[in-house]
Enzyme design. Structure first.
Site, PDB file in Angstrom:
ATOM      1  N   ARG A 211      24.263  38.149  -0.111  1.00  0.00           N
ATOM      2  CA  ARG A 211      22.845  37.743  -0.194  1.00  0.00           C
ATOM      3  C   ARG A 211      22.102  38.539  -1.262  1.00  0.00           C
ATOM      4  O   ARG A 211      21.214  38.007  -1.942  1.00  0.00           O
ATOM      5  CB  ARG A 211      22.192  37.916   1.183  1.00  0.00           C
ATOM      6  CG  ARG A 211      22.643  36.820   2.176  1.00  0.00           C
ATOM      7  CD  ARG A 211      22.467  37.271   3.601  1.00  0.00           C
ATOM      8  NE  ARG A 211      22.731  36.223   4.576  1.00  0.00           N
ATOM      9  CZ  ARG A 211      23.938  35.880   5.028  1.00  0.00           C
ATOM     10  NH1 ARG A 211      25.033  36.470   4.561  1.00  0.00           N
ATOM     11  NH2 ARG A 211      24.078  34.930   5.947  1.00  0.00           N
TER      12      ARG A 211
ATOM     13  N   SER B 141      25.498  29.026  13.379  1.00  0.00           N
ATOM     14  CA  SER B 141      26.110  29.448  12.119  1.00  0.00           C
ATOM     15  C   SER B 141      25.055  29.959  11.146  1.00  0.00           C
ATOM     16  O   SER B 141      24.179  29.204  10.711  1.00  0.00           O
ATOM     17  CB  SER B 141      26.874  28.274  11.480  1.00  0.00           C
ATOM     18  OG  SER B 141      27.105  28.546  10.110  1.00  0.00           O
TER      19      SER B 141
ATOM     20  N   ASP C 107      32.956  37.662  14.191  1.00  0.00           N
ATOM     21  CA  ASP C 107      34.119  38.107  13.411  1.00  0.00           C
ATOM     22  C   ASP C 107      34.904  39.212  14.116  1.00  0.00           C
ATOM     23  O   ASP C 107      35.933  39.666  13.592  1.00  0.00           O
ATOM     24  CB  ASP C 107      33.665  38.596  12.026  1.00  0.00           C
ATOM     25  CG  ASP C 107      33.065  37.475  11.196  1.00  0.00           C
ATOM     26  OD1 ASP C 107      33.366  36.292  11.482  1.00  0.00           O
ATOM     27  OD2 ASP C 107      32.288  37.765  10.271  1.00  0.00           O
TER      28      ASP C 107
ATOM     29  N   LYS D 169      37.661  29.535  11.079  1.00  0.00           N
ATOM     30  CA  LYS D 169      37.451  30.667  10.153  1.00  0.00           C
ATOM     31  C   LYS D 169      38.586  30.666   9.115  1.00  0.00           C
ATOM     32  O   LYS D 169      39.224  29.639   8.905  1.00  0.00           O
ATOM     33  CB  LYS D 169      37.393  31.980  10.943  1.00  0.00           C
ATOM     34  CG  LYS D 169      36.210  32.038  11.916  1.00  0.00           C
ATOM     35  CD  LYS D 169      34.897  32.052  11.185  1.00  0.00           C
ATOM     36  CE  LYS D 169      33.726  32.146  12.152  1.00  0.00           C
ATOM     37  NZ  LYS D 169      32.436  32.020  11.489  1.00  0.00           N
TER      38      LYS D 169
HETATM   39  O1  LIG Z   1      26.371  34.321   7.101  1.00  0.00           O
HETATM   40  C1  LIG Z   1      27.304  35.142   7.005  1.00  0.00           C
HETATM   41  O2  LIG Z   1      27.297  36.083   6.186  1.00  0.00           O
HETATM   42  C2  LIG Z   1      28.454  34.982   7.927  1.00  0.00           C
HETATM   43  C3  LIG Z   1      28.346  34.147   9.006  1.00  0.00           C
HETATM   44  C4  LIG Z   1      29.425  33.901   9.962  1.00  0.00           C
HETATM   45  O3  LIG Z   1      29.961  32.627   9.723  1.00  0.00           O
HETATM   46  P1  LIG Z   1      29.342  31.287  10.388  1.00  0.00           P
HETATM   47  O4  LIG Z   1      28.008  31.068   9.834  1.00  0.00           O
HETATM   48  O5  LIG Z   1      30.305  30.198   9.986  1.00  0.00           O
HETATM   49  O6  LIG Z   1      29.350  31.534  11.864  1.00  0.00           O
HETATM   50  C5  LIG Z   1      30.549  34.932   9.835  1.00  0.00           C
HETATM   51  O7  LIG Z   1      31.683  34.476  10.517  1.00  0.00           O
HETATM   52  C6  LIG Z   1      30.872  35.232   8.399  1.00  0.00           C
HETATM   53  O8  LIG Z   1      31.844  36.228   8.304  1.00  0.00           O
HETATM   54  C7  LIG Z   1      29.668  35.750   7.659  1.00  0.00           C
HETATM   55  C1  LIG Z   2      34.607  34.500   8.604  1.00  0.00           C
HETATM   56  C2  LIG Z   2      34.516  35.446   7.675  1.00  0.00           C
HETATM   57  O1  LIG Z   2      34.045  35.273   6.394  1.00  0.00           O
HETATM   58  P1  LIG Z   2      33.714  33.961   5.573  1.00  0.00           P
HETATM   59  O2  LIG Z   2      33.249  32.875   6.532  1.00  0.00           O
HETATM   60  O3  LIG Z   2      32.664  34.376   4.618  1.00  0.00           O
HETATM   61  O4  LIG Z   2      34.969  33.556   4.873  1.00  0.00           O
HETATM   62  C3  LIG Z   2      34.879  36.845   7.988  1.00  0.00           C
HETATM   63  O5  LIG Z   2      34.657  37.713   7.118  1.00  0.00           O
HETATM   64  O6  LIG Z   2      35.422  37.143   9.076  1.00  0.00           O
END
Ligand SMILES: O=C(O)C1=C[C@@H](OP(=O)(O)O)[C@@H](O)[C@H](O)C1
Ligand SMILES: C=C(OP(=O)(O)O)C(=O)O
Length: 443
Positions: free
Chosen positions: A33, A174, A326, A353
């Protein structure tokens, strides 16, 4: 970029007490971000503590391709010269987001309301993940999307020349969907609204507010409602990225399961939208203290002191899933060393994931002697106070699966091997030296 095609097998062996300080890298979500908002601000954003993992480096390259000047000044220290909201240039080549769901989904949002065209690709793992969850709401802004069958990558987006603001209820919890819609809303006139049933990580909202956007969050009968006023001028801010609680989970878990261990993990984010694992560990009886709580770069942080001790199984409620999404792979490892069952509910998102994380963990843990049950939306580990080990686990291009099994091997009777530790560089490039520095036997 995708990591090297050659698999990198690794083996973890039963280790003596882990001790010392674990300085885990910067938060991955905040790092993405910082680069994206820096690229959309007018002027120079200075970032410290940036995670220099492959996922974030791919986002840095993408921001360059869209016209921002992105420069590395030193370790974790970066400068971004932004082009302003709506100022992205059309990239010359394809945008390769490698392994990163966050990178590709947030960048799609950031460009979807600018009249340029971009094509996005990724590695084999990312190419299997659903993109419709982001491109569907982005189409409501007026952009045109073409995707491979199943709404998967490669995806081409022709950004909206005349975007309209959107009011969107996310169908699954999400932060990536929420953030993509908010970033698209930056270049739409009027108010863009995202409604979520369960709150998800709020780094986008915090950072947008920090960069001067008008954004508010309310909890109403509809749910968690986030309202962004479009077309702000984003003002560059210094961003100090706190250490990543999702990366900290690995040395923390190792210290909890390796007898005699005592480690410190300084400066870890304690953002409540990321804190579910730590709440769960305390319920399991984990010996963790949070010292020196303070605010750094707009995020609450603390130093963690973690000691080995007895653990008991618990039930993790579904409404906690988003705040530790995660961390379930590593929790399933810790649960093997606890007494009794640990039940993880409401975890269907783990199936989309980097890998199907329920399946990857269930198969690998069973092969190493654990008793695990799984359903489409849950996983239960029947803790037996230890793990036999001895098997090789498939990591499916998934960094968290690789690190989870390597941590398991530090306390199992027999070594545990992973078929490919290469993907670890996506989120935790110094995982091996850091863990070895604590006394972990991984080679
Ligand atoms: O917004 C983010 O930085 C993230 C959101 C999560 O995913 P989802 O939005 O698919 O749940 C997480 O699993 C990912 O590692 C990072
Ligand atoms: C789900 C993950 O990342 P991304 O969705 O950004 O690939 C993670 O880091 O566990």
């Amino acid at each position: 970029m995708s990591h090297s095609a050659e698999p990198l097998p690794m083996t973890a062996r039963r280790s003596g007490p882990l001790t010392g300080e674990a300085k885990v890298p910067g938060d991955k979500s905040i790092s993405h971000r910082a680069l994206i908002l820096g690229a959309l601000a007018v002027g120079e954003t200075h970032i410290t503590g940036l995670l220099e993992g492959q996922d974030v480096l791919d986002t840095a390259s993408a921001m360059r391709a869209f016209g921002a000047r992105v420069e590395r000044l030193g370790e974790g220290e970066w400068r971004v010269d932004g082009v302003g909201t709506g100022g992205f240039a059309e990239p010359e080549g394809v945008i390769d987001c490698g392994n990163s769901g966050t990178g590709v989904r947030l960048i799609m949002g950031a460009m979807a309301t600018t009249p340029i065209t971009a094509t996005f690709t990724g590695d084999a793992s990312l190419s299997r993940r659903p993109m419709g969850r982001v491109t569907d709401p982005l189409e409501q802004f007026g952009c045109e999307v073409t995707a491979r069958e199943g709404k998967c990558l490669p995806v081409t987006i022709k950004g909206a020349a005349d975007p309209v603001p959107v009011r969107y209820r996310t169908p699954v919890a999400s932060a990536q969907i929420k953030s993509a819609v908010l970033l698209a809303g930056l270049n739409a006139p009027g108010e863009t609204v995202v409604i979520e049933s369960e709150p998800t990580r709020d780094h986008t909202e915090r950072m947008l507010a920090g960069f001067g956007a008008s954004i508010r969050t309310e909890t109403t009968d509809e749910g968690h409602v986030i309202t962004l006023q479009g077309r702000p001028e984003l003002k560059p801010q210094p961003v100090a990225v706190p250490r990543d609680p999702s990366s900290a989970a690995f040395p923390v878990a190792a210290a909890l399961i390796v007898p005699g261990s005592e480690i410190r993990v300084p400066g870890v984010s304690r953002n409540p939208t990321r804190d579910g694992l730590y709440a769960t560990l305390l319920e399991m009886g984990a010996d963790i203290t949070f010292e020196n709580p303070r605010e750094e770069g707009g995020e609450p942080v603390a130093d963690l002191l973690v000691r080995h001790g007895p653990l008991k199984g618990v039930t993790v409620p579904p409404d906690r899933a988003a705040s530790m999404i995660d961390e379930f792979p590593i929790l399933s490892v810790i649960a093997c060393f606890a007494a009794g069952a640990t039940v993880m509910q409401g975890v269907h998102e783990l199936r989309v994931k980097e890998s199907d994380r329920i399946d990857a963990m269930a198969v690998g843990l069973r092969a190493n002697g654990a008793k695990v049950e799984d359903s489409p939306d849950s996983m239960t580990v029947h803790g037996q106070g230890g793990l036999t080990g001895g098997a090789t686990c498939a990591t499916h291009l998934d960094h968290r699966i690789a690190m989870s099994f390597l941590v398991a091997g530090l306390a199992s009777e027999q070594p545990i091997r992973v078929d490919d530790g290469g993907p670890i560089t996506t989120s935790f490039p110094d995982f091996l030296p850091l863990m070895r520095g604590l006394g972990a036997q991984i080679d």
